[in-house]
Write a protein that holds these residues in place. Structure first.
Motif, PDB file in Angstrom:
ATOM      1  N   PRO A  48       0.965  -1.107  -0.135  1.00 31.68           N
ATOM      2  CA  PRO A  48      -0.144  -0.054  -0.038  1.00 31.68           C
ATOM      3  C   PRO A  48       0.916   1.395   0.123  1.00 31.68           C
ATOM      4  N   THR A  49       1.976   1.138   0.556  1.00 31.24           N
ATOM      5  CA  THR A  49       2.919   2.394   0.570  1.00 31.24           C
ATOM      6  C   THR A  49       3.873   2.533  -0.896  1.00 31.24           C
ATOM      7  N   THR A  50       3.727   1.563  -1.765  1.00 28.35           N
ATOM      8  CA  THR A  50       4.621   1.890  -2.847  1.00 28.35           C
ATOM      9  C   THR A  50       3.733   1.690  -4.199  1.00 28.35           C
ATOM     10  N   LEU A  51       4.190   2.249  -5.053  1.00 26.89           N
ATOM     11  CA  LEU A  51       3.744   2.256  -6.611  1.00 26.89           C
ATOM     12  C   LEU A  51       4.799   1.125  -7.614  1.00 26.89           C
ATOM     13  N   GLU A  52       3.930   0.368  -8.000  1.00 31.05           N
ATOM     14  CA  GLU A  52       4.724  -0.726  -8.585  1.00 31.05           C
ATOM     15  C   GLU A  52       4.424  -0.299 -10.291  1.00 31.05           C
ATOM     16  N   ILE A  53       5.301  -0.196 -11.071  1.00 31.69           N
ATOM     17  CA  ILE A  53       5.255   0.202 -12.430  1.00 31.69           C
ATOM     18  C   ILE A  53       6.171  -1.102 -13.114  1.00 31.69           C
ATOM     19  N   ALA A  54       5.420  -1.897 -14.045  1.00 31.04           N
ATOM     20  CA  ALA A  54       6.210  -3.027 -14.534  1.00 31.04           C
ATOM     21  C   ALA A  54       5.922  -2.799 -16.105  1.00 31.04           C
ATOM     22  N   THR A  55       7.018  -3.355 -16.740  1.00 33.92           N
ATOM     23  CA  THR A  55       6.603  -3.660 -18.511  1.00 33.92           C
ATOM     24  C   THR A  55       6.812  -5.308 -18.501  1.00 33.92           C
ATOM     25  N   TRP A  56       6.073  -5.700 -19.338  1.00 36.06           N
ATOM     26  CA  TRP A  56       6.063  -7.314 -19.485  1.00 36.06           C
ATOM     27  C   TRP A  56       5.726  -7.522 -20.847  1.00 36.06           C
TER      28      TRP A  56
END
Length: 306
Positions: A48-56
């Protein structure tokens, strides 16, 4: 409103074994839709305290009738907020994926090679946290450098808006393939310089399948505009790639999927870390059922008030 896709079988033979889903097949379209995605398939990266940005790159999605289900389970289990995906080859399967992810929405590129052939770029995002604006396809008149036009979309998180550009550069190991990637990177660099220097959006993330390593002199020459301008760019994936990490499972394993941020994001993303979960070791038959690429996740502290 998302379309409800068709239900599929729940078991498939993979590399000599049978993988069995632990829930019943979805109801027929027009009834209850699909069951919620699993959140325990693999360990979570998000919080909840982080932002996860991914490429896949999910490899000619879908590889099998189970692929959409597995991809939804992976996104939900990893707890990802934003996922830029490459190689969406079926709009029907894309609709099913979104239907299987009730906490996420998505936008898909309109690009096609022909009326029936494409490998689209798209974005999947957590709708309670992220809002997006209208997407734009870049360099649509330059199919030589960009066989798949970069997909640009404004993204807002916690009141802060930045630009996400999803890319899928030319594949292949031939000299001409590398030359085409070289032209593409140079064009992206010039585009961002012009945009930022003229007062446009300065907070930009360029992520996707670059189809290029950073571990040889030749590959670094292709990516030189991004690697040699630290005042403008941070190739966030470079340290992990140089340390021997893997994002592509073919050819014995190599790192060709990257995340680059502009200097406008330096204060917010300064402590960002990159994680590549080894799903191929966690999910039986991963490569034959889901993808020959692994997701590349950038974990960022939720933005402070700025």
């Amino acid at each position: 409103m998302r379309a409800v896709g068709l239900g599929f079988a729940i078991a498939v033979g993979l590399a000599g074994c049978t993988v069995q889903r632990d829930y019943a097949p979805p109801d027929a379209p027009g009834t209850d839709g699909y069951p919620p995605p699993r959140t325990d398939l693999v360990p979570a990266i998000g919080s909840p305290t982080t932002l996860e940005i991914a490429t896949w790159n999910i490899e000619n999605f879908p590889d099998t009738s189970l692929t959409a289900s597995y991809v939804a389970d992976v996104i939900a289990s990893l707890d990802l907020d934003i996922v830029v995906v490459e190689e969406i080859a079926s709009e029907t399967a894309w609709a099913e994926l979104l239907e299987r992810l009730p906490e996420h929405d998505g936008v898909l590129s309109t690009h096609t090679y022909s009326p029936t052939e494409y490998q689209k770029i798209g974005i999947v995002y957590r709708s309670s946290l992220v809002t997006v604006g209208a997407p734009t396809l870049l360099f649509t008149n330059d199919a030589y450098a960009f066989p798949r036009p970069p997909f640009s979309i404004p993204v807002t998180v916690d009141g802060d808006t930045f630009e996400v550009i999803g890319v899928h550069l030319k594949a292949g190991g031939a000299l001409e393939d590398a030359q085409r990637r070289t032209l593409a990177v140079a064009a992206l660099d010039q585009h961002l310089r012009d945009q930022i220097d003229s007062g446009g959006e300065s907070e930009v993330i360029v992520l996707g399948d670059y189809n290029e390593r950073v571990t040889t002199d030749d590959s670094r020459a292709v990516l030189a505009p991004l690697l040699t301008a630290p005042d403008r760019y941070n190739v966030r994936t470079e340290p992990s790639a140089l340390a021997g990490g893997v994002t592509y499972l073919g050819f014995g394993g190599t790192w060709i999927d990257h995340i680059t941020t502009t200097s406008g994001l330096a204060s917010w993303f300064g402590a960002a870390r990159v994680v590549v979960p080894r799903l191929d070791a966690m999910i039986p038959g991963y490569r034959s059922t889901i993808s020959d690429h692994l997701p590349v996740v950038m974990v960022v502290d939720r933005p402070p008030v700025r």
